[in-house]
Write an enzyme that holds these catalytic residues in place. Structure first.
Site, short mmCIF file in Angstrom:
data_model
loop_
_atom_site.label_atom_id
_atom_site.label_comp_id
_atom_site.label_asym_id
_atom_site.label_seq_id
_atom_site.Cartn_x
_atom_site.Cartn_y
_atom_site.Cartn_z
CB CYS A 46 -0.93 0.00 1.21
SG CYS A 46 -1.96 -1.46 1.22
CG HIS A 58 -3.56 3.06 1.05
ND1 HIS A 58 -3.93 2.55 -0.18
CD2 HIS A 58 -3.71 2.04 1.95
CE1 HIS A 58 -4.29 1.29 -0.02
NE2 HIS A 58 -4.17 0.95 1.25
CG ASN A 76 -6.87 -1.43 -0.04
OD1 ASN A 76 -6.04 -1.07 -0.87
ND2 ASN A 76 -6.53 -1.71 1.21
N1 COA Z 1 -19.13 -10.43 5.78
C1 COA Z 1 -19.83 -10.70 6.86
N2 COA Z 1 -19.28 -11.05 8.04
C2 COA Z 1 -17.94 -11.11 8.07
C3 COA Z 1 -17.13 -10.84 6.96
C4 COA Z 1 -17.78 -10.49 5.77
N3 COA Z 1 -17.09 -10.19 4.65
N4 COA Z 1 -15.84 -10.98 7.32
C5 COA Z 1 -15.82 -11.32 8.62
N5 COA Z 1 -17.11 -11.40 9.08
C6 COA Z 1 -17.57 -11.72 10.42
C7 COA Z 1 -16.55 -12.50 11.22
O1 COA Z 1 -16.63 -13.88 10.93
C8 COA Z 1 -16.96 -12.17 12.63
O2 COA Z 1 -18.08 -12.96 12.98
P1 COA Z 1 -18.30 -13.47 14.51
O3 COA Z 1 -18.44 -12.22 15.32
O4 COA Z 1 -19.54 -14.26 14.39
O5 COA Z 1 -17.08 -14.25 14.85
C9 COA Z 1 -17.44 -10.73 12.54
O6 COA Z 1 -17.73 -10.51 11.14
C10 COA Z 1 -16.42 -9.73 13.03
O7 COA Z 1 -15.18 -10.06 12.43
P2 COA Z 1 -13.90 -9.22 12.70
O8 COA Z 1 -12.79 -9.72 11.81
O9 COA Z 1 -13.64 -9.18 14.18
O10 COA Z 1 -14.39 -7.82 12.20
P3 COA Z 1 -13.83 -6.38 12.46
O11 COA Z 1 -14.87 -5.61 13.14
O12 COA Z 1 -12.44 -6.39 13.02
O13 COA Z 1 -13.73 -5.84 10.96
C11 COA Z 1 -12.18 -5.45 9.19
C12 COA Z 1 -12.90 -6.49 10.02
C13 COA Z 1 -11.24 -6.19 8.26
C14 COA Z 1 -13.21 -4.69 8.34
C15 COA Z 1 -11.42 -4.47 10.12
O14 COA Z 1 -10.63 -5.18 11.02
C16 COA Z 1 -10.57 -3.51 9.36
O15 COA Z 1 -11.07 -2.62 8.69
N6 COA Z 1 -9.21 -3.64 9.42
C17 COA Z 1 -8.32 -2.87 8.60
C18 COA Z 1 -8.23 -3.57 7.27
C19 COA Z 1 -7.48 -2.79 6.23
O16 COA Z 1 -7.72 -1.62 6.05
N7 COA Z 1 -6.61 -3.46 5.52
C20 COA Z 1 -5.87 -2.91 4.45
C21 COA Z 1 -4.74 -2.11 4.99
S1 COA Z 1 -3.80 -1.46 3.70
#
Ligand code: COA
Length: 330
Positions: free
Chosen positions: A113, A257, A287
């Site tokens: 990124c 980004h 992204n």
């Molecule tokens: N659709 C629906 N549910 C989903 C899912 C999807 N695509 N992906 C994960 N889940 C579920 C999980 O299984 C989990 O279920 P549970 O509570 O029953 O166990 C729940 O959603 C929460 O998952 P979690 O991974 O804890 O979610 P979160 O609130 O941390 O959000 C991200 C996940 C990835 C959106 C968040 O962590 C984030 O934005 N991180 C930064 C990512 C990023 O920007 N990356 C690129 C950097 S360059």
């Protein structure tokens, strides 16, 4: 010593729009989950075989037109991507061939990124040193063919999209252009956002079970990424400002980004930026990693949000972890 300015920009995304509702047919997800957590409404996926260099070629054609320049005026290529056409050679030489550019050098940047800003720092140094006059810097990604649409990968698959952005970085005697770049990395966090295989560490490289252990797909600790992003983005932006004697009030446009709308909003809140001081288009493209800053900057210019004399700040955070910023007097 010449300065390095952005003389023209271009972008290209595939025609194939994949909305969040379309994603629900590929992945167990919902429009609401994606929008709430990322701000993404849709993204683009390639729907015919093509690589990062093909997308980059289309973006380059527009950048050349905007710079009022022909391809043979380019004297070096820097290609940032984490999804190259092939493991090797890099996509830079493929783009060089597609542009019919003879024997000029082509450098591939592997900083995910932060790749566009890492590339910009290299272009700036070459130009200031008088080595090259017109450098083509591209960021391009094809993510859609490499993400995991199963339950294990769904938190990643919904976030990423395909696309390319290109910039012609040119030498100028005017008092404008890149004022500074700051690059950082923390390899201790390399496994928090990574794609492990096929890698050179394993003997044999294509071992039994490689298809079953998830290592052929990107892996991400979303919470760890989020936590570091919201702290390191503001820090590296302040570094760019302080180096040049500016404050957040002086920013005309921050082009971060496009990782996640929640990250961008948290950063803007921490820096106390007004909405007109930062740009976002993640809702349209998701992204696009190394392509996201040049795509966003291109659209910001087209929307008239960047004017001559403006202070533009670019900032990135991502896999590595790597993070970086650039200050540009437009
Ligand atoms: N659709 C629906 N549910 C989903 C899912 C999807 N695509 N992906 C994960 N889940 C579920 C999980 O299984 C989990 O279920 P549970 O509570 O029953 O166990 C729940 O959603 C929460 O998952 P979690 O991974 O804890 O979610 P979160 O609130 O941390 O959000 C991200 C996940 C990835 C959106 C968040 O962590 C984030 O934005 N991180 C930064 C990512 C990023 O920007 N990356 C690129 C950097 S360059």
């Amino acid at each position: 010593m010449p300065n390095a300015r952005i003389a023209g920009m271009g972008m290209y995304v595939p025609d194939n729009v994949v909305t969040n509702d379309d994603m629900t047919k590929l992945v167990d997800t919902t429009d609401e989950w994606i929008r709430e957590r990322s701000g993404i409404h849709e993204r683009r996926f390639i729907n015919e075989e093509c690589g990062a260099s093909d997308l980059a070629l289309e973006a380059t054609k527009i950048a050349l037109e905007k710079a009022n320049m022909s391809a043979d005026e380019i004297d070096f290529i820097i290609f940032a991507t984490l999804s190259p056409d092939y493991n090797f050679p890099g996509s830079g030489v493929l783009l060089q061939d597609k542009l019919g550019l003879g024997k000029i050098g082509a450098l591939d940047v592997r900083n995910q990124c932060s790749g566009f800003i890492y590339g910009l720092s290299v272009a700036n140094a070459y130009i200031r040193a008088g080595i090259y006059k017109n450098i083509l810097l591209v960021g391009a990604e094809v993510h859609s063919t490499g993400v995991d649409f199963s339950e294990e990968g769904r938190h990643i698959a919904v976030l990423f999209g395909d696309g390319a952005g290109a910039a012609i970085i040119s030498a100028t005697d005017e008092e404008r252009g890149v004022l500074s770049t700051h690059l950082h990395a923390n390899g201790a966090k390399s496994m928090e956002l990574c794609l492990i295989n096929p890698g050179s560490r394993k003997i044999p490289r294509y071992y039994d079970g490689i298809w079953d252990d998830g290592t052929l797909y990107p892996q991400m600790n979303g919470r760890e990424v989020f936590k570091h992003a919201v702290t390191l983005f503001p820090k590296v932006i302040k570094e760019a400002l302080e180096t040049n004697g500016f404050t957040t009030e002086d920013i005309n446009l921050l082009v971060p980004h496009q990782a996640n709308m929640r990250i961008t909003e948290a950063v803007a809140q921490r820096l106390k930026l007004r909405p007109d001081q930062y740009f976002s288009n993640i809702h349209k493209y998701g992204n696009t990693t190394a392509a996201s800053i040049p795509i966003a900057l291109y659209e910001a210019i087209e929307e008239g949000r960047v004017k001559d004399g403006d202070l533009v700040i670019l900032a990135a955070f991502g896999s590595g972890f790597t993070w970086a910023s650039a200050a540009i007097r437009w």
